[in-house]
Design an enzyme around this catalytic site. Sequence first.
Site, PDB file in Angstrom:
ATOM      1  N   ASP A 260     -18.323 -20.584 -66.140  1.00  4.84           N
ATOM      2  CA  ASP A 260     -17.742 -19.407 -65.504  1.00  4.84           C
ATOM      3  C   ASP A 260     -16.719 -18.814 -66.484  1.00  4.84           C
ATOM      4  O   ASP A 260     -16.410 -19.397 -67.530  1.00  4.84           O
ATOM      5  CB  ASP A 260     -17.110 -19.757 -64.146  1.00  4.84           C
ATOM      6  CG  ASP A 260     -17.001 -18.517 -63.255  1.00  4.84           C
ATOM      7  OD1 ASP A 260     -17.067 -17.382 -63.781  1.00  4.84           O
ATOM      8  OD2 ASP A 260     -16.832 -18.675 -62.031  1.00  4.84           O
TER       9      ASP A 260
HETATM   10  C1  NOJ Z   1     -15.875 -15.066 -62.363  1.00  3.56           C
HETATM   11  C2  NOJ Z   1     -16.651 -15.379 -61.132  1.00  3.56           C
HETATM   12  O1  NOJ Z   1     -16.244 -16.617 -60.602  1.00  3.56           O
HETATM   13  C3  NOJ Z   1     -18.156 -15.420 -61.343  1.00  3.56           C
HETATM   14  O2  NOJ Z   1     -18.784 -15.545 -60.115  1.00  3.56           O
HETATM   15  C4  NOJ Z   1     -18.613 -14.207 -62.074  1.00  3.56           C
HETATM   16  O3  NOJ Z   1     -20.009 -14.266 -62.271  1.00  3.56           O
HETATM   17  C5  NOJ Z   1     -17.886 -14.106 -63.389  1.00  3.56           C
HETATM   18  N1  NOJ Z   1     -16.466 -14.005 -63.141  1.00  3.56           N
HETATM   19  C6  NOJ Z   1     -18.329 -12.910 -64.209  1.00  3.56           C
HETATM   20  O4  NOJ Z   1     -17.942 -11.743 -63.619  1.00  3.56           O
END
Ligand code: NOJ
Length: 711
Positions: A260
């Site tokens: 993530d």
């Molecule tokens: C953080 C989020 O937790 C995740 O779900 C997302 O895909 C990413 N950012 C990218 O935007």
Amino acid sequence: MSGREIENKVSHLLARMTLAEKLGQLQQLDGTWDGDVRPEQIKLAREGLLGSAIYVYDARRTTELQRVAMTESKLKIPILFAFDVVHGYRTIFPVPLGEAASWDPAVVEQADSIAASEASAAGIRWTFAPMVDIARDPRWGRIVEGSGEDPFLGAGMASAAVRGFQGTNYGSPGKIIACPKHWVAYGAAEGGRDYNTAEVSERTLREIYFPPFKAAIDAGAGSIMSAFNDLDGVPCTANSFLLTDVLRDEWHFHGIVISDWNAVNELIAHGVAANGKDAAAEALTAGVGMEMFSRLYNQYGEQLVAQGRIPVATIDRAVRRVLEAKYKLGLFEHPYADEALENAELLSPANLAAARELAARTFVLLKNDHDTLPLSRNLKSVAVIGPLADDTQSLLGPWSGDGHKEDAVTLLAGIHAKIPQAKIVYAKGCDVTGDSRTGFEEAIKAATESDFTILVVGESADMSGEAASRSSLDLPGQQLALIQAIHAIGKPYAVVLMNGRPLSIDWAATNSPAILETWFSGTEGGNAVADTLFGDTDPGGKLPVTFPRSVGQVPDYYNHKSTGRPPGVTKDYSGYSDILWTPLYPFGYGLSYTQFKLSNLQLSAARIHRDGTITVGVEVENTGDRAGDEVVQLYIHDLVASVTRPVEALKGFKRVSLQPGENRHVEFTLGPKELGFYNRAMRFVVEPGTFNVMVGDNSHDGLKSSFEVVP
Ligand code: NOJ
């Protein structure tokens, strides 16, 4: 291209790559948040050091960056463009919690298939969706992004989403790679606080949190995202039990594992890495193949290999998966998006029509005393009141891709379109949050002078989603007072809820004549809600998550354990002294404009062998005088087992549309997959004994029977 051909091409390419170029393929870097390319991305693309980009979107801008990679870099490896296409790209569909409320995987599949065709036309070939985290705590803002509290419903929706995004082959035109996230137990964050620690037993992981991920992978998901959270002391991004033992060794997952956002770097804040180099080593060793946003693989990868801390084979394996995906997508032959296709695809009439039709399938009728709804088209005057009645931004919900609020049809606009001849008076009443009641007077006047009032209240979109946890589940601001003020007039009204989580709406549930839950219903939301309010569509959805009476009941989920002192058995039982222990609305609950009767529950056998299967059949009849939808739900309870079992667990569901008087036979099959569980040795087994079966229209009531499993 066959799998073998792709393998050969990848091997050939890998052999020509420097270690720095390999590490570059493991880097995902962001554009500007509104979709532009950043100069640094251009530089890295030119040097062949940018495997993937996020937040660069639309055909023109993805092409701009891609052209650099394809014409100016040494190896001409295309960039894989990624974006959070969660419930639509430009045509926005209901938020995933709403889609799950349809209890119809076809809704999810169709919405995600359209999302994929729009996104791919705009140059995006990888989505960070579906979010398949089970959420038992509605304080957690990201409950809106998933399918609710149940692993069986969640698994059904997860595989439908993967089918929608990827089809049978994500290399086909109009398809994109899916990425189930966040692996895993992110929804079990302590206190519902986003990013917080999760402590979950292996049994609960396997029975509750894993199944939607397994379903997504079985459906062919091409990637997976590791979660931010610490799980039982090991952050998921450094967790080799999750990323290697389960994912690769048990489940034979071959796709990309991406971290993530900044999660590799956050291993330092978690306190399991002293510095960036250790963080990179931890994540690579555990099995994270691509790094989102932080740059530690690139910064330290060469040193880690030189020092013998990371074998080059680990890097090669990760790069191989990225290159394989690019070949499978056909990116080497077709690296650029086509602006003409993009223009034709985005917000096409067919996509908007689907958004309207699918949205109507997600609404849940929570209350409807004396058939308050549906409304007559002959109403002379209607007051539309509330802070969300004309809010385009909130309608789109959180994570709304490239959705533009100007595209959205509000409920006010939808009602105008539905009854153009009627006098419609709009009054905001109050804001979603804040203390001011200065708008009440105007709202009360509007309601007093109208035949009917539609009261649109709830949460604004930014109150749920990432980093949007709440400590209260009450209607925020002065909205309950607004309902009470309209109620006091004594004229007919209905409450329309827009929100991304269960709300504790005890007062309205007791006093208001009608409540329709509409979540955040997307670009065509206002039209879809108007269709339902005026009876052109039946609200056939059911709650994918329990609605508690009060936040103090949280976590409050239907498939809980019995405890030694269940309610109703002893005087001192597991409940509360100041509130009923039962929820306000149970999981699976929802009314319809018509009535249904379930009858003739039949089991194909009184006993089955532990390897055998049993068929559960039931008749469902529309006994009312309107066409409508019912969701027939099957729950089981294993009465005595070597480990405690939930008092009930969903194991089958079917949404049926029936004309007045129409009858349908619905059948479910139960076998080892549904009857089994993880025993004390953590082996998946079916144990002999009695199983209770309930078939109903929610998790609380239904027809009951039982059968035996024999050794
Ligand atoms: C953080 C989020 O937790 C995740 O779900 C997302 O895909 C990413 N950012 C990218 O935007």
